[in-house]
Motif scaffolding. Structure first.
Motif: not given
Length: 179
Positions: A153-155, A160, A172, A175, A177
């Protein structure tokens, strides 16, 4: 070291690819590490054991690799979701948003039946445009989306949230950043 810390460490970061300022998260190193690949697949399938999942839908191309492994583990069928013009039989198609434009994806018209329980998978969720398009395409054919699962996940990019706004559970494993 936790298993997810080990998974994160098995993913190669490539600076300035495909353009300056982007850090590309490359899962081919995870896929090439037998223990990491097995751990990722085991973690992705664990919540869905015994739920009667009918199909795994994988987004071209890394989603095919993960999707095949998930389908095998869950004794489910596999549905390839591809860019326009790549599938040989009659298809259904949807346009989806990219960072700088629009593209189209498709699947075979008979790939899912109404009411089938489907899990969508790909290597990562970033802006969510591709995954959002895939969810809409599957739903057009009557699929019940059980979940969307990704290794990464690239929040900061909000993908998402896009899927959750459609009522899709998102899982996921790691993560990162940034972009």
């Amino acid at each position: 070291m936790s298993s997810n810390t080990k998974l994160a460490a098995s993913i190669r970061a490539i600076a300035d690819y495909p353009k300056p300022g982007i850090v590309f998260r490359d899962i081919t190193t995870l896929l090439g590490d037998a223990a990491a690949f097995r751990e990722a697949v085991d973690q992705l399938v664990a919540p869905y054991q015994g739920l009667g999942v009918d199909k795994i839908a994988g987004i071209e191309a890394r989603g095919f690799i993960l999707g095949g492994a998930l389908a095998h583990q869950l004794s489910a069928g596999f549905v390839p979701i591809r860019k326009k013009g790549k599938l040989p039989h009659a298809t259904v198609r949807i346009a989806y948003s990219l960072e700088y434009g629009v593209d189209e994806m498709e699947m075979h018209v008979d790939a899912v039946k109404p009411g089938e329980k489907v899990i969508l998978t790909d290597d990562l969720i970033a802006t969510g445009g591709t995954a959002e398009g895939a969810v809409k395409l599957l739903r057009q054919q009557g699929a019940e989306i059980v979940s969307a699962c990704f290794v990464i996940d690239l929040p900061d990019l909000g993908g998402r949230a896009k899927l959750e706004a459609l009522g899709v559970e998102v899982r996921t494993l790691v993560e990162f950043s940034g972009h």
